[in-house]
Design an enzyme around this catalytic site. Structure first.
Site, short mmCIF file in Angstrom:
data_model
loop_
_atom_site.label_atom_id
_atom_site.label_comp_id
_atom_site.label_asym_id
_atom_site.label_seq_id
_atom_site.Cartn_x
_atom_site.Cartn_y
_atom_site.Cartn_z
N ILE A 1 0.84 -1.20 0.00
CA ILE A 1 0.00 0.00 0.00
C ILE A 1 0.88 1.25 0.00
CG2 ILE A 1 -1.90 1.20 1.17
CD1 ILE A 1 -2.48 -1.58 2.53
N ASP B 1 11.95 2.71 5.02
CA ASP B 1 11.54 1.30 5.00
C ASP B 1 12.76 0.46 5.38
OD1 ASP B 1 8.96 -0.17 3.12
OD2 ASP B 1 10.53 -1.35 4.11
N SER C 1 -6.94 -0.99 10.35
CA SER C 1 -7.49 -2.14 9.64
C SER C 1 -8.88 -2.47 10.16
CB SER C 1 -6.55 -3.34 9.83
OG SER C 1 -7.17 -4.52 9.40
N TYR D 1 -1.73 -9.10 15.92
CA TYR D 1 -1.62 -8.10 14.84
C TYR D 1 -2.80 -7.13 14.93
CZ TYR D 1 -2.73 -5.93 10.45
OH TYR D 1 -3.11 -5.01 9.52
N LYS E 1 -3.16 -2.83 16.01
CA LYS E 1 -3.84 -1.77 15.25
C LYS E 1 -4.80 -1.00 16.17
CE LYS E 1 -1.91 -2.16 11.29
NZ LYS E 1 -1.01 -1.08 10.85
N PHE F 1 -10.12 -2.18 4.44
CA PHE F 1 -10.74 -3.49 4.32
C PHE F 1 -9.74 -4.37 3.59
CE2 PHE F 1 -14.72 -3.19 6.57
CZ PHE F 1 -14.59 -1.90 7.02
N ASN F 2 -10.09 -5.04 2.50
CA ASN F 2 -9.08 -5.96 1.94
C ASN F 2 -8.43 -5.38 0.69
OD1 ASN F 2 -10.75 -7.60 3.81
ND2 ASN F 2 -9.38 -9.22 3.08
N LEU G 1 -5.60 -14.01 0.11
CA LEU G 1 -6.30 -14.70 -0.97
C LEU G 1 -5.79 -14.36 -2.35
CD1 LEU G 1 -8.66 -16.45 -2.08
CD2 LEU G 1 -10.09 -14.40 -1.92
N PHE H 1 -10.82 -21.77 1.93
CA PHE H 1 -10.89 -22.17 3.35
C PHE H 1 -12.33 -22.18 3.84
CE2 PHE H 1 -6.57 -22.52 3.29
CZ PHE H 1 -5.82 -21.36 3.37
N GLY I 1 -9.56 -18.56 12.96
CA GLY I 1 -9.39 -17.11 13.11
C GLY I 1 -10.13 -16.30 12.06
N ASP I 2 -10.54 -16.96 10.97
CA ASP I 2 -11.26 -16.21 9.93
C ASP I 2 -12.63 -15.79 10.45
OD1 ASP I 2 -9.52 -16.00 7.83
OD2 ASP I 2 -10.07 -17.91 6.95
C1 WQD Z 1 -9.68 -13.34 2.75
C2 WQD Z 1 -10.62 -14.54 2.59
C3 WQD Z 1 -9.94 -16.53 3.75
C4 WQD Z 1 -6.38 -17.39 1.42
C5 WQD Z 1 -6.26 -10.06 6.45
C6 WQD Z 1 -6.01 -9.22 7.67
C7 WQD Z 1 -6.38 -7.79 7.39
C8 WQD Z 1 -5.61 -7.32 6.18
C9 WQD Z 1 -5.97 -8.21 4.99
C10 WQD Z 1 -3.49 -6.37 6.81
C11 WQD Z 1 -10.81 -15.30 3.90
C12 WQD Z 1 -9.95 -16.75 2.23
C13 WQD Z 1 -7.52 -16.78 1.90
C14 WQD Z 1 -6.47 -18.65 0.78
C15 WQD Z 1 -8.84 -18.63 1.12
N1 WQD Z 1 -4.22 -7.41 6.40
N2 WQD Z 1 -8.71 -17.40 1.75
N3 WQD Z 1 -7.71 -19.23 0.66
O1 WQD Z 1 -7.96 -12.60 6.48
O2 WQD Z 1 -9.74 -11.12 5.37
O3 WQD Z 1 -7.64 -10.09 6.17
O4 WQD Z 1 -5.57 -9.55 5.34
O5 WQD Z 1 -3.85 -5.27 7.06
O6 WQD Z 1 -6.05 -7.00 8.51
O7 WQD Z 1 -6.83 -9.68 8.72
O8 WQD Z 1 -7.58 -11.58 4.19
O9 WQD Z 1 -6.87 -12.47 2.01
O10 WQD Z 1 -6.13 -13.69 4.13
O11 WQD Z 1 -8.51 -13.82 3.41
O12 WQD Z 1 -9.95 -19.18 1.01
O13 WQD Z 1 -5.46 -19.27 0.34
O14 WQD Z 1 -10.03 -15.45 1.67
O15 WQD Z 1 -10.48 -17.66 4.41
O16 WQD Z 1 -12.15 -15.73 3.97
P1 WQD Z 1 -8.31 -11.44 5.61
P2 WQD Z 1 -7.19 -12.92 3.40
#
Ligand code: WQD
Length: 339
Positions: A12, A31, A124, A149, A153, A178-179, A200, A218, A297-298
Site C-alpha cells: 500500500i 523502509d 485495519s 496483529y 492496530k 478493508f481488503n 487470498l 478455506f 481465526g477467519d
Molecule cells: C480473505 C478470505 C480466507 C487465502 C487479512 C487481515 C487484514 C488485512 C488483509 C493487513 C478469507 C480466504 C484466503 C487462501 C482462502 N491485512 N482465503 N484461501 O484474512 O480477510 O484479512 O488480510 O492489514 O487485517 O486480517 O484476508 O486475504 O487472508 O482472506 O480461502 O489461500 O479469503 O479464508 O475468507 P483477511 P485474506
C-alpha cells in the site's frame, strides 16, 4: 510539502507514494525492507519518471529516525510500517507488540518534538472482529482482535486518539482498510508477498500462474449465500488515493488538534467464490482450486459502510472488482515473466 511515508516500499505504501507525488506532495520513504523489496523503489521511479528518495531504516531506531527528521522539513507523516502477518503474530506476539507499538510511539514522540502536526495512520477493519451487524460503520464497537496483529492496530489507534484528546498539537486520521487487492495498471508495482502468501489474491494469482499447484478455499460451510466468506475487496490504488485525500483534509483543518477514524472500503461484500469466478471470467483463465477446511481465526463476513469517508473526505472507490483482478493478474504475469 514533504511527507514521510514509513513502510513506503510496501504494497500500500508504494502505491501511496505514487499518488502523493502525482498530487504534488514530496514523499520521503523510510523502509527497512523486512517485508518489501528495493525493486518497489525502481517501480515507483519508473511510474513517476523521477527518483524516489528513501531511507533504509527501522522505524524503531531512534537515532536513524531522528536523523531523518533533522535532514528534512517534513510536513506530515503516513505511518504504514508494521509487521502485518496475522498468523505470525499469533506465534510471535512480542515481535508484533515491540515493532508495531514501539514504532508508533517513537513516531508520535518525534513528531511532537519536531512540531509535525499531520498524521495518517494505517489501521485495519480487523479491529471490528466479527461484527454483529453489517455493514460496519466507524461507530461499530471494536472487538477483542482475533490476533496480536489486530490488537496492535487497535492499541495504536488509541495511542493516537488519546494523544490528540490530551490537547497535543496533532491532527490525525486513522484509516481502517478493508481488503486491499490489485496493483498499479502499469504493473511496475504491486503486492510482493515474501514466501507463501497468506492473503487470498496473491495466492490465487500464483496458483493461476502455476507457481502453486492449486488454491484452497478455506471453508464453504459459512452462513453466507454460497457458503464462503465475504469481504470488502478494495483496489490498492483507490486506497492509496484515500491517503492523499486524508492529508488534504488535514491540511485544510484550521485547528491544530483533530482526530477522526474512517472506514476505507468499497461498501460492497464479495464472497471468495464470487472473487474466484470474477477472476476466471475477466482474465479468461481457469483456476485450479478445491474447498478445504475453515482457517482458524477467519471471520465469516465483513464489509464497510462508507458514507463518512464519502461525505467528510470526499473520497469513494472508483475501481471495480474486475479492475482489481485484471490488474492483479497483469502484475503476477509481469513478475513471473521477469523473474
Ligand atoms: C480473505 C478470505 C480466507 C487465502 C487479512 C487481515 C487484514 C488485512 C488483509 C493487513 C478469507 C480466504 C484466503 C487462501 C482462502 N491485512 N482465503 N484461501 O484474512 O480477510 O484479512 O488480510 O492489514 O487485517 O486480517 O484476508 O486475504 O487472508 O482472506 O480461502 O489461500 O479469503 O479464508 O475468507 P483477511 P485474506
Amino acid at each position: 510539502m514533504q511527507i514521510l511515508v514509513t513502510g513506503g516500499a510496501g504494497f500500500i505504501g508504494s502505491h501511496t507514494v505514487v499518488e502523493l507525488s502525482q498530487a504534488g506532495f514530496t514523499p520521503i520513504i523510510v523502509d527497512n525492507f523486512s517485508n518489501s523489496e528495493k525493486k518497489a523503489i525502481a517501480g515507483i521511479e519508473h511510474i513517476l519518471g523521477k527518483s524516489a528518495p528513501y531511507y533504509d531504516a527501522n522505524c524503531n531506531d531512534e537515532v536513524a529516525m531522528r536523523r531523518i527528521f533533522e535532514q528534512n522539513s517534513i510536513g506530515g507523516v503516513i505511518h504504514f510500517a508494521a509487521s502485518k502477518a496475522v498468523g505470525e503474530s499469533v506465534e510471535n506476539p512480542l515481535k508484533y507488540y515491540e515493532n508495531n507499538l514501539g514504532s508508533t510511539l517513537l513516531l508520535l514522540r518525534l513528531m511532537g518534538e519536531y512540531g509535525i502536526k499531520n498524521l495518517v495512520f494505517s489501521s485495519s477493519c480487523t479491529v471490528y472482529g466479527q461484527p454483529d451487524s453489517l455493514p460496519v460503520t466507524e461507530e461499530t464497537p471494536r472487538q477483542e482482535a482475533a490476533s496480536p496483529y489486530g490488537n496492535t492496530k487497535r492499541i495504536c489507534e488509541d495511542f493516537i486518539r488519546d494523544l490528540v484528546h490530551s490537547g497535543a498539537l496533532l491532527k490525525a486520521i486513522s484509516l481502517r482498510y478493508f481488503n486491499p487487492v490489485g496493483a498499479h495498471e502499469s504493473a511496475a508495482i504491486g503486492e510482493l508477498p515474501i514466501g507463501t502468501p497468506s492473503n487470498l489474491v496473491p495466492y490465487l494469482t500464483q496458483a493461476a500462474a502455476g507457481i502453486r499447484p492449486k488454491l484452497t478455499v478455506f471453508g464453504n460451510d459459512y452462513n453466507t449465500p454460497d457458503g464462503t466468506c465475504i469481504r470488502d475487496f478494495i483496489h490498492v490504488v483507490d486506497l492509496a488515493k484515500a491517503h492523499v485525500k486524508a492529508l488534504q483534509l488535514l491540511n485544510g483543518i484550521d485547528s491544530d488538534n483533530y482526530h477522526e477514524v474512517f472506514n476505507v472500503g468499497t461498501g460492497e461484500g464479495v464472497s471468495v467464490m464470487q472473487l474466484i469466478e470474477t477472476f476466471e471470467a475477466v482474465n479468461q483463465v481457469k483456476l485450479n482450486y478445491s474447498v478445504g477446511p475453515r482457517r482458524p481465526g477467519d471471520i465469516e463476513q465483513i464489509y464497510a459502510q462508507v458514507e463518512k469517508v464519502n461525505q467528510i473526505m470526499g473520497w469513494k472507490s472508483e475501481k471495480t472488482l474486475e479492475d482489481s483482478l485484471r490488474d492483479a493478474w497483469r502484475w503476477q504475469l509481469q513478475i513471473t515473466n521477469n523473474k
